[in-house]
Structures are given as structure tokens and as C-alpha cells.
Design a protein around this motif. Structure first.
Motif: not given
Length: 591
Positions: A580-590
Motif C-alpha cells: 500500500x506504500x507504507x515504505x514511503x511513510x516516515x518513522x514518525x508516521x508509521x
């Protein structure tokens, strides 16, 4: 509710089948170490399903201990020895467990080990009267039972023959007073039972509010100090079968809604105290509320009126069996049974099948649920008889029966739910009968083939997806091709239903070409065949290597998006997924 019969070893299989035949229950075979049962039994218990375990009592106690709570809400739980010689009710003694233990012991030629003091001496508890009687205040049962156990007798006022039949001592000089009355009363040092002898006849304008119906029924009962617990049913004219307010009122009082035809209500016209010419001009009978109430026997409360509702109360000389009063509203369950394996059925689907008197469906689908059948009448159809099968289900429900229209997968996905609503909306030569158009319809979703295929081979539908049927029997070929082109260009994960038949062999070839033109040849493709059945086979390949010649109508094909990926697990199995694109989320957003 039919019980769940639990076995842990093969030696209990024969006894399980005997118990299933006697109770109509469903057999669950758990592993010898009880791993399956650790999840199954608490779930069944929470759903209120009676449990009969062919095992030591301690096994059931350990498995259910964390789930124990309010004893007044717990379903019956019984342990039966493997030879059937002992039946031990562990929980729910006054919710049917003790009575069920007696029945099973008699059927098996064994012994019911009853430890509840009252049930060891009497055939039923004071707080579990038979159908037709309601204990006004359950809290009164315990002190009355304690008095009886030390030698007191019952002074009975009213009709309750089941007390003597259960072994209770009845005497005119008894110290425990038992009053059987329709009225709201309280007695000292005794009990009040309400016989279900009252029928609320109700008429209402279309779209009346449920609260207005309930308020008027309450007012009619209060006029003669009658208890709502003495109600056996709410009755009305059959054209009100789909009136939401009446269904809500029936649910409020915990009684069934019963229906009468115009001709049946007209049979009471010469006993009416308040006939209405206006009502007769509108519906064909001079009374709805009063005539429906008179079906019980005599009139207890004359017709009352509010702005949009009328109500009268009828009285029978003895407790009523609501099933013998008119007919019930039609009920159609649209049931999706999943791909085939019983593990894929939802609890809601199983409950609907269990509650239905009739099953309607394609013969293969009915075969897939044969393990659940306990006396239901089957109506089998061929694969192509879709409209006749749905029409029969609706018209059968219109007679007052509870019908399950059985579909594989999900009833809403290339199945019969949409056709059922199409017929409910039809006019002209395809129109249903008036009664059929008023049946209640409830849909019970199931697991569809595209979900089962994706789950069996990873998580290909983890992002946006669509489903397209390649069958051109009902959809023009040009529309199918246009949808394939759109899905390919939009980069949807695409599930292809009905991918190939003996007559139609080329659309799947067209689909492959269209998708190859829009996404890489390495795009993962899942092919599932006979999903949820013993012959199930699920494979992962690529779009370039996918061979349309290897599939048939028992298959489903899932073509990944351009972002879908496949990889081999340590066990050698290839799986496919769509991120879904989780790799594009930053650590704070994860988080």
C-alpha cells in the motif's frame, strides 16, 4: 439454538452422531490436545450456543473458565462420558442444561448427574416455566424454592398444570402462594406467573412511528392492569407484513408478529364492537385491530386510537401457541456460504441456515452445507435456473416460512442477492405477488472466491482492486472488453470471475493481452481452482507465463497491479502481495 457437540478423540465419533441426531446439533471434531477447542469453545459460549462435550468435565471447565461471567446469561454446557452412561450439566442449569441432561440420559440409557438441589428433586425449576407462562420476577424463585425443599407446599391460584407434573406439592393449604394471572400483581411469600394469553391487535397508517405503536399498546394494557409479559403476539392485517413499526413493537415486547388475510379478519365482523366503514373502504374489512385481537378468543380491551394507530387486546382462555395464530411475516435470508469449506462460513450464515425451514439453491451449493441440515426442506435447482430459484424463495417466504437462498462465496458478488432485489422491484409480467414483495430480506455476507484466492497465496488484494466477470451470458461482450481495458489502464489488481467455459474460451486470452499491454510480464498472477474444497489448488505465476488454456469455470484468476510483488518463502512456496506504500511513510508516521 441447536447445540455444538464437541469431540476430542475418534472414540467419541459414534456417540457424537447419536447426539447430533437427537438434538439437531452440529458436530465439531477437535484435536486430541484441544488446540482447536481453545478458540472454538469460548467463541461458541459467547454466542450463546449450548455446548455438549464428549469428554471429562474438567476439560470443559478449563477451556471455558476465562469466559465465565453472568450465570443468568450463560448457555447450557454439558459433559457426556464416552460410553454415554453419564451426562453432567456444568453450566446453565436453569437455562435448559438440566432438562437437556435428562433428555440425553434417557435417549442414551445413561444417568443425568444433577447437582442443583431443585432439579434433583423436581423436573423443572420454578424459574424455567414451560412455553406459555412467564415468571413475573425471577428473583422470587429462590426463596420459594428453598421453602419447598424443606417441606412447604404450593397454594396454586390459576391454571398451571405443569407445576404438579414437575413434581411440586400442590395443596390448598400451601405456604407458598403461586398466582397465575394476566394482571400486574405482587404476592408476599410467593410467585406470580403470567400466562401468555393476550394478543394485541394493531392497525396503523403506513409509516407510523414505532414509539406510537408501543405507547398505544402500553395504554391498552394499563387500562385493565394487564402485564406486557402476558402478551403472546401482536396481530395485524397481512398487507402490514413489512411495516417497520410493527416489527419494532414485536421486538420490544419479545413476541412474534402474526398476520391475517382480509377474509380471515372478515370472519369476525359480526362480533365487532367498533366497526369502521372508512377502514372497510380502504382495506376490505371493517376492522383490523379489533378483529385481529378477537382471533385470540374474546375482547379484553376495546379499540383505542391515537393519531396513526389503533389497538385492541384479545384474550384466550389458555396460553396461546403463536405459531397457530395466523401466519408469520415472510423472511428471506440471502446466505453466502463461502468457497465451500465449513471453516469459511460466517457465524451469521450458519445461524441463518439453522433458523430457516427451507433451503433454496443450486444443488452443488446445498451439498456443500449438508452437514448443517437438520430437517430443512431442500429446493434444488440446476446451474442456469437463477430466476426460478430466486422467485421460488421469495414466494415461499411469502407464505410465512423462513427461507435461506444459498449462494457460494458472497451472495452479493455475481450471485443471487441483486436478482432478489431486482424481482422485488419488478413490475408487469415479472412482478411478484403482493405478499412476496413484502417479505423481510436479510443478507449474510460470505467470503468470496477472490478473497479466498488472495489469502491462500499472500495478499494480492492489499491495495485497490476490482472484480470483472468474463461471462457474456448476461453482459454484452463489448462491455466486458471495455471494463477490462479500463481496469488494465487504471492499474487495478483485477479478479476475473467465470474466466472460461466450454463455449467461451477467448475472453481470457483477450484479458491477458490487454493487461500485458499495460503492465510488466513479471506481474504476479494467482490462479485458484476448487477453492475451499478438498481438491483446492492455488498457484502463483507471472502475467507473461500465465497459460489461459489451463483454467476452467471452477477457476478464478487474480492479476496483480504494476506494484504487486512475488517472492519465495523459506518453505519453497511462492506468495504474492500488493504493498500500500507504507515504505514511503516516515518513522514518525508509521505508528
Amino acid at each position: 439454538m441447536k447445540p455444538a457437540i464437541i469431540t476430542f478423540v475418534a472414540a467419541g465419533a459414534d456417540l457424537a452422531q447419536r447426539l447430533a441426531a437427537h438434538t439437531g446439533g452440529v458436530v465439531h471434531r477437535c484435536g486430541i490436545h484441544g488446540d482447536d477447542a481453545r478458540a472454538l469453545l469460548p467463541r461458541l459460549f459467547a454466542e450463546g450456543t449450548p455446548i455438549i462435550g464428549i469428554c471429562a468435565a474438567g476439560i470443559l471447565i478449563r477451556l471455558l473458565a476465562p469466559a465465565l461471567g453472568d450465570k443468568t446469561e450463560e448457555p447450557p454446557v454439558l459433559a457426556v462420558s464416552q460410553d454415554g452412561s453419564a451426562v453432567v450439566p456444568l453450566l446453565g442449569g436453569h437455562r435448559g442444561a438440566n432438562r437437556l441432561a435428562r433428555e440425553l440420559a434417557e435417549a442414551l440409557g445413561g444417568h443425568a448427574a444433577l447437582t442443583t438441589a431443585s432439579d434433583a428433586r423436581f423436573a423443572r425449576g420454578l424459574d424455567e416455566p414451560p412455553p406459555g407462562w412467564v415468571l413475573a420476577d425471577p428473583a422470587d424463585a429462590k426463596p420459594a424454592m428453598m421453602a419447598l425443599l424443606i417441606g412447604a407446599k404450593i397454594a396454586l391460584e390459576g391454571h398451571a398444570p405443569w407445576l404438579a407434573e414437575a413434581g411440586y406439592p400442590v395443596s390448598s393449604a400451601g405456604a407458598v402462594r403461586v398466582l397465575v394471572t394476566e394482571q400486574v400483581l405482587k404476592v408476599d411469600h410467593g410467585l406470580v406467573y403470567h400466562p401468555r394469553t393476550l394478543v394485541a391487535g394493531v392497525g396503523c397508517a403506513r409509516g407510523a412511528a414505532a414509539q406510537e405503536v408501543i405507547t398505544l399498546i402500553d395504554a391498552a394494557l394499563r387500562q385493565e392492569n394487564l402485564s406486557p409479559q402476558a402478551l403472546a403476539a401482536i396481530a395485524t392485517l397481512e398487507i402490514k407484513a413489512d411495516e417497520a413499526a410493527l416489527h419494532a413493537a414485536a421486538a420490544h415486547y419479545g413476541v412474534p408478529l402474526r398476520l391475517f388475510s382480509v377474509d380471515e379478519l372478515n370472519q369476525e365482523r359480526y362480533r365487532l364492537l367498533d366497526p369502521s366503514a372508512v377502514v372497510e373502504d380502504e382495506v376490505g374489512t371493517p376492522s383490523v385491530a379489533e378483529a385481529a385481537a378477537l382471533k385470540a378468543g374474546t375482547l379484553a380491551v376495546r379499540k383505542l386510537k391515537s393519531e396513526r394507530v389503533t389497538c385492541a387486546i384479545g384474550r384466550a382462555p389458555r396460553p396461546l401457541d403463536p405459531a397457530a395464530l395466523g401466519r408469520g411475516p415472510g423472511q428471506l435470508h440471502l446466505v453466502g456460504i463461502g468457497p465451500g469449506d465449513s471453516a469459511f462460513r460466517t457465524a451469521a450464515a450458519v445461524r441463518a441456515l439453522d433458523a430457516s425451514s427451507d433451503w433454496v439453491g443450486y444443488g452443488l451449493y446445498l451439498d456443500l452445507i449438508a452437514d448443517l441440515r437438520v430437517g430443512q426442506q431442500e429446493h434444488r435447482f440446476g446451474l442456469g435456473d437463477e430466476e426460478p430459484r430466486v422467485r421460488l424463495a421469495l414466494e415461499l417466504a411469502a407464505t410465512g416460512r423462513t427461507v435461506a437462498l444459498v449462494c457460494s462465496g458472497d451472495a452479493q458478488i455475481y450471485a443471487m442477492a441483486a436478482l432478489a432485489y431486482e424481482l422485488l422491484d419488478a413490475v408487469g409480467t415479472r412482478a411478484l405477488s403482493e405478499a412476496a414483495r413484502r417479505v423481510a430480506v436479510e443478507t449474510h455476507p460470505g467470503i468470496s472466491a477472490f478473497q479466498a484466492a488472495s489469502a491462500a497465496a499472500g495478499a494480492l488484494i492489499g491495495h485497490d482492486f476490482c472484480c470483472i466477470s468474463l461471462s457474456d451470458l448476461l453482459t454484452p461482450r463489448t462491455d466486458i472488453v471495455r471494463r477490462l481495458e479500463g481496469a488494465a489502464r487504471a492499474d487495478f489488481v483485477t479478479a476475473l470471475y467465470n474466466p472460461r467455459s466450454q463455449r467461451r474460451t477467448d475472453l481470457i486470452e483477450v484479458a491477458k493481452e490487454l493487461f500485458l499491454a499495460e503492465r510488466p510480464g513479471s506481474t504476479p498472477v494467482i490462479v485458484g481452482r476448487n477453492l475451499g474444497r478438498p481438491e483446492q489448488r492455488v498457484t502463483v505465476t507471472t502475467l507473461a507465463e500465465f497459460d489461459p488454456q489451463t483454467i476452467d469455470m471452477l477457476s478464478i484468476v487474480l492479476i496483480g497491479a504494476s506494484t504487486s510483488r512475488a517472492f519465495a518463502r523459506g518453505d519453497g512456496r511462492t506468495v504474492a502481495f500488493t504493498p500500500r506504500g507504507y515504505e514511503r511513510k516516515g518513522p514518525r508516521d508509521a505508528g
